[in-house]
Design an enzyme around this catalytic site. Sequence first.
Site, short mmCIF file in Angstrom:
data_model
loop_
_atom_site.label_atom_id
_atom_site.label_comp_id
_atom_site.label_asym_id
_atom_site.label_seq_id
_atom_site.Cartn_x
_atom_site.Cartn_y
_atom_site.Cartn_z
N ARG A 97 0.85 -1.19 0.00
CA ARG A 97 0.00 0.00 0.00
C ARG A 97 0.89 1.25 0.00
NH1 ARG A 97 -5.13 1.88 -0.74
NH2 ARG A 97 -6.01 3.01 1.02
N THR A 377 -9.29 0.83 -9.42
CA THR A 377 -8.77 -0.35 -8.72
C THR A 377 -8.92 -1.58 -9.63
OG1 THR A 377 -9.40 0.63 -6.61
CG2 THR A 377 -8.99 -1.72 -6.59
N THR A 395 -4.34 -0.71 -6.86
CA THR A 395 -5.16 0.49 -7.09
C THR A 395 -4.31 1.74 -7.28
OG1 THR A 395 -6.95 1.84 -6.17
CG2 THR A 395 -5.38 0.98 -4.61
N ASN A 397 -6.38 4.46 -6.83
CA ASN A 397 -7.52 5.14 -6.19
C ASN A 397 -8.58 5.54 -7.21
OD1 ASN A 397 -8.97 5.89 -3.93
ND2 ASN A 397 -8.32 8.01 -4.06
N SER A 472 -7.63 1.16 3.66
CA SER A 472 -8.09 0.73 2.35
C SER A 472 -9.36 -0.10 2.49
CB SER A 472 -6.99 -0.11 1.70
OG SER A 472 -7.46 -0.73 0.53
N GLY A 494 -13.81 1.07 -4.68
CA GLY A 494 -13.83 1.90 -3.47
C GLY A 494 -14.43 1.10 -2.32
#
Length: 588
Positions: A97, A377, A395, A397, A472, A494
């Site tokens: 991440r 994503t 991802t 975002n 996340s 999302g």
Amino acid sequence: MALFWSALAPSSAFAGTAASVSAPFLHARHAAVASDSRAASAAGVEILKAGGNAVDAACAATLALGVVNPFASGLGGGGFALIYLAKTGKATVLDFRETAPAALAGRLKDAVGLKPQSGLSVGVPGEARGLAELVRRFGALPFSRCVEPALRLARGFAVSPWLAQQIRDEIERNPTSGPDLIAKIFSVDRQIATQLRAGDRVARLALAATLERLQREGPASLYAGDTAAAIVDAVTAAGGVLAPADLAAFVPIERQPLAVDFLRRHVLTVPPPSAGGTIIVEALGILAHRVTAWKREAGPNAPDYLHNLAEALKHGFADRARFLGDPAFSRLPLAHLLDARYHRELAQRIQPDRVLAHDDYGTQMKSPTEPARDGGTAHVSVVDKTGNAVALTSTINLEFGARIVAGGIVLNDQMDDFTTATEPCGEPPSFARRVPSREGLETLPGFPCQTPVFALTGSQANRPAPGKRPVSSMSPSIVLGDRGVELVTGAAGGPRIVSATLQILIDVLAFGLDAQQAVATPRVHHQWEPDILYYEPGLPAETVKALENKGQRPTSRPDIGKANAIVRSRSGLDAAADPRSGGEAVGY
Ligand code: GLY
């Protein structure tokens, strides 16, 4: 390989209420890769046939997805991989991440006022280091081999219908800057950018040069030297604070998967800083205690089931709001959230014919806005011939991330997943009372704020700090049963990632749907705040009415996540990509 395309709704025991859309699906004897792109799934299978395992294939498919779907994922982003190795029976998670640049915390005031797709929204990309580490530790081939299919695609590929749609949407949303962004990604002039259509051949030549270096020199080539300098320059020019030292400091982190038993299967998923796994464990734990209330035989579109599902999601998302953050920065009450006794307590609170007062799910706060669109994503599911499995979600975002391109890489806007209000929103008076009185829990921070775009309520635990990872929703999951891996799944979308993944798990494990049915069946989503039960239009009108009568507030929205799944069948593997994204599974 036998590939079946279905033009009809999937047949199932619940055919009367099954989806009105169908998913392209695959039956493979030995191995399968499912993703949002046929080219990416084929990249994974190419690597499997070249002697790679599921880890190598997931790496190749993920890199390829970043090339052909530049709006969704890529080297400019990050993700989580859940890996199951059949030989040892062990599972692990690699967290790559994005992290917050050191200087972001000092610029919070500016970050709040800025658009979520801006220089300040860029986090330190994790994908290159994450994938290379994944392959180094668990793969069978050199990392350079996994880069090959993506490099080939970057030199030329055909625009898919979904990419064409995303390009059109981008240009419509941003008529001035959109064509420039598309022109930069595909190294074409502005006019050609506005005319790109499905089937057109495009290349990503700047990215190809970056991938060549990645193949030759490994991930260090992105975190130092020319590419790193180009990334820092582009972010700085867009008003961001990413520094060379932030890139140099990035490391992926290996973590213990979360696990829960559900209907005699063992479900593995990902821990914080993703909230996805925690909510899934909590929701499955709650639903397992209410199995008789939601009547499995009534199927996945029955109001009793969907009501219980919505209530379980509300509990899970309320706990996400209160507690979740990067575990390196906050003490998270995970033992409590994952405790079966706590799940039973939450299950007992659920009422069959009404919803609870808002505060009974959590804390009172300002009204959030409608959750945003969610194209940024991608998820890859892989099972190889020896029974290894990987579920990998990555991802950038939002669609096209921060809309900043450097070295051909589309950079993420992942800092949007932090709660970024400048002031604490105030601790609700009832907060301490709502937390079960177990030692230590009362002292946890509770400043409910929201993430800018997805309107996800969060506490002080999800405020930015140097090197911190934002919470996340990514939820890559693997189910183990008597025959080893029985299901590999995950989603994009999302916060709807969590609901989509959870519903696929339940559709397969409780309702016995196959892969195609599970990904195509209409889905619902509730994230506690706002108090809206989103549902896809395929849900029967009488179900929507029945949910309304139970006190839910149903609102239709076009799609709830984009998922894929591989399910073990009697004679091999069934795999399906989501008809909502136009992806495809490939196998042999
Ligand atoms: N940016 C989407 C997620 O990580 O939840």
